[in-house]
Each structure stands twice: as structure tokens, then as C-alpha cells.
Scaffold this motif. Sequence first.
Motif, PDB file in Angstrom:
ATOM      1  N   GLY A 189       7.541  85.964-118.358  1.00 34.14           N
ATOM      2  CA  GLY A 189       8.605  85.531-119.255  1.00 34.14           C
ATOM      3  C   GLY A 189       9.837  85.177-118.459  1.00 34.14           C
ATOM      4  O   GLY A 189      10.588  86.052-118.037  1.00 34.14           O
ATOM      5  N   TRP A 190      10.053  83.886-118.229  1.00 27.73           N
ATOM      6  CA  TRP A 190      11.089  83.414-117.331  1.00 27.73           C
ATOM      7  C   TRP A 190      12.448  83.317-118.006  1.00 27.73           C
ATOM      8  O   TRP A 190      13.480  83.449-117.364  1.00 27.73           O
ATOM      9  CB  TRP A 190      10.689  82.070-116.776  1.00 27.73           C
ATOM     10  N   GLY A 191      12.485  83.091-119.321  1.00 30.41           N
ATOM     11  CA  GLY A 191      13.771  82.966-119.986  1.00 30.41           C
ATOM     12  C   GLY A 191      13.611  82.644-121.454  1.00 30.41           C
ATOM     13  O   GLY A 191      12.512  82.689-122.002  1.00 30.41           O
ATOM     14  N   VAL A 192      14.740  82.310-122.085  1.00 29.82           N
ATOM     15  CA  VAL A 192      14.756  82.010-123.524  1.00 29.82           C
ATOM     16  C   VAL A 192      15.740  80.871-123.765  1.00 29.82           C
ATOM     17  O   VAL A 192      16.814  80.826-123.147  1.00 29.82           O
ATOM     18  CB  VAL A 192      15.185  83.247-124.339  1.00 29.82           C
ATOM     19  N   GLY A 193      15.375  79.997-124.693  1.00 33.15           N
ATOM     20  CA  GLY A 193      16.269  78.889-125.053  1.00 33.15           C
ATOM     21  C   GLY A 193      16.399  77.898-123.920  1.00 33.15           C
ATOM     22  O   GLY A 193      15.449  77.208-123.575  1.00 33.15           O
ATOM     23  N   THR A 194      17.574  77.857-123.310  1.00 35.96           N
ATOM     24  CA  THR A 194      17.797  76.977-122.156  1.00 35.96           C
ATOM     25  C   THR A 194      18.259  77.772-120.937  1.00 35.96           C
ATOM     26  O   THR A 194      18.852  77.215-120.021  1.00 35.96           O
ATOM     27  CB  THR A 194      18.855  75.900-122.493  1.00 35.96           C
ATOM     28  N   VAL A 195      17.971  79.087-120.932  1.00 30.52           N
ATOM     29  CA  VAL A 195      18.437  79.953-119.853  1.00 30.52           C
ATOM     30  C   VAL A 195      17.249  80.675-119.207  1.00 30.52           C
ATOM     31  O   VAL A 195      16.413  81.248-119.901  1.00 30.52           O
ATOM     32  CB  VAL A 195      19.445  80.996-120.391  1.00 30.52           C
ATOM     33  N   ILE A 196      17.169  80.608-117.870  1.00 34.51           N
ATOM     34  CA  ILE A 196      16.160  81.351-117.127  1.00 34.51           C
ATOM     35  C   ILE A 196      16.852  82.266-116.131  1.00 34.51           C
ATOM     36  O   ILE A 196      18.002  82.054-115.762  1.00 34.51           O
ATOM     37  CB  ILE A 196      15.165  80.428-116.393  1.00 34.51           C
ATOM     38  N   GLY A 197      16.132  83.288-115.703  1.00 36.73           N
ATOM     39  CA  GLY A 197      16.593  84.183-114.656  1.00 36.73           C
ATOM     40  C   GLY A 197      15.811  83.915-113.386  1.00 36.73           C
ATOM     41  O   GLY A 197      14.904  83.083-113.363  1.00 36.73           O
ATOM     42  N   PRO A 198      16.120  84.636-112.312  1.00 38.53           N
ATOM     43  CA  PRO A 198      15.375  84.439-111.072  1.00 38.53           C
ATOM     44  C   PRO A 198      13.950  84.984-111.207  1.00 38.53           C
ATOM     45  O   PRO A 198      13.754  86.124-111.594  1.00 38.53           O
ATOM     46  CB  PRO A 198      16.175  85.207-110.030  1.00 38.53           C
ATOM     47  N   ALA A 199      12.970  84.161-110.919  1.00 39.70           N
ATOM     48  CA  ALA A 199      11.569  84.581-110.957  1.00 39.70           C
ATOM     49  C   ALA A 199      11.243  85.335-109.675  1.00 39.70           C
ATOM     50  O   ALA A 199      11.903  85.145-108.653  1.00 39.70           O
ATOM     51  CB  ALA A 199      10.669  83.364-111.108  1.00 39.70           C
ATOM     52  N   PRO A 200      10.217  86.174-109.682  1.00 40.75           N
ATOM     53  CA  PRO A 200       9.885  86.962-108.494  1.00 40.75           C
ATOM     54  C   PRO A 200       9.423  86.124-107.305  1.00 40.75           C
ATOM     55  O   PRO A 200       9.358  86.615-106.192  1.00 40.75           O
ATOM     56  CB  PRO A 200       8.781  87.908-108.964  1.00 40.75           C
ATOM     57  N   TRP A 201       9.129  84.845-107.513  1.00 41.93           N
ATOM     58  CA  TRP A 201       8.737  83.976-106.403  1.00 41.93           C
ATOM     59  C   TRP A 201       9.905  83.171-105.872  1.00 41.93           C
ATOM     60  O   TRP A 201       9.754  82.389-104.952  1.00 41.93           O
ATOM     61  CB  TRP A 201       7.590  83.043-106.812  1.00 41.93           C
ATOM     62  N   GLU A 202      11.091  83.363-106.442  1.00 43.58           N
ATOM     63  CA  GLU A 202      12.284  82.670-105.956  1.00 43.58           C
ATOM     64  C   GLU A 202      13.055  83.576-105.007  1.00 43.58           C
ATOM     65  O   GLU A 202      13.048  84.792-105.155  1.00 43.58           O
ATOM     66  CB  GLU A 202      13.178  82.267-107.131  1.00 43.58           C
ATOM     67  N   GLY A 203      13.734  82.967-104.059  1.00 42.09           N
ATOM     68  CA  GLY A 203      14.469  83.717-103.059  1.00 42.09           C
ATOM     69  C   GLY A 203      15.692  84.429-103.611  1.00 42.09           C
ATOM     70  O   GLY A 203      16.123  84.179-104.739  1.00 42.09           O
ATOM     71  N   PRO A 204      16.264  85.321-102.809  1.00 45.51           N
ATOM     72  CA  PRO A 204      17.453  86.060-103.235  1.00 45.51           C
ATOM     73  C   PRO A 204      18.677  85.157-103.330  1.00 45.51           C
ATOM     74  O   PRO A 204      18.693  84.052-102.796  1.00 45.51           O
ATOM     75  CB  PRO A 204      17.633  87.111-102.131  1.00 45.51           C
TER      76      PRO A 204
END
Length: 111
Positions: free
Chosen positions: A84-99
Motif C-alpha cells: 500500500g503505497w499511498g492514497v488519493g494523490t499522495v504516496i510515501g517512501p516505498a521500501p525499495w526507494e532510497g533514504p
Amino acid sequence: MPAAVMLQRETGLYRVGDAETLVLFDHPRDTRNDAFHRRSLLRTVPPGTRVTIDRLTQRWGFDSGKGRISAFGTLASGERFEYGWGVGTVIGPAPWEGPGLPNQRTVRCGD
């Protein structure tokens, strides 16, 4: 087109209720409501694990129009998952994305 990526941080692979598709969640995490949601940790998935992202989807929300944004993929061990990456038009950092990414980013989803 599928994308092959590597996990950048530890993630948990969970079963939720009777759902066939397993779910990736950030790990460690607050587990106080797991019993209520019938969510159980199957195993932790370490950083450096190869993951293939097969597709992205967005479900429609109840009243809000655009709902949950999910990434579906496969772990190197062959287990299929949803993240579950996000909702609507907002995403958070996925575990495969860098810091260093912001906690929330606005994305444009197709209409």
C-alpha cells in the motif's frame, strides 16, 4: 513494464485475514492492532532483497474519488505481494526507494 528493484530497508511480509495476496509493511512497526485486523507476520525481508514490481493500481475511494495506490510484485523467493503505497494523490517512501525522501509526495494518477 515490470521493474526490478532492491529493498533499501527491512520490510515485513504479512498475511491479512484470508486474503490470498500477501502484504509488505514497513518493519519494525506498531503491532498493537494486528490481532484485530487478523494480520500476522510471516517473516522479515532484509535490505538488499531483489523485488520485481509488476504493476501499480489505484482503487476508487468511498467518497473521495481516488483511493488506495498499491504496488503489486514478487519477491525473489517467488512470493507475490501488495504494498500500500499511498492514497488519493499522495504516496510515501516505498521500501525499495532510497533514504531522504519526504514522508509524503504528491503524484499525478491517471483519470
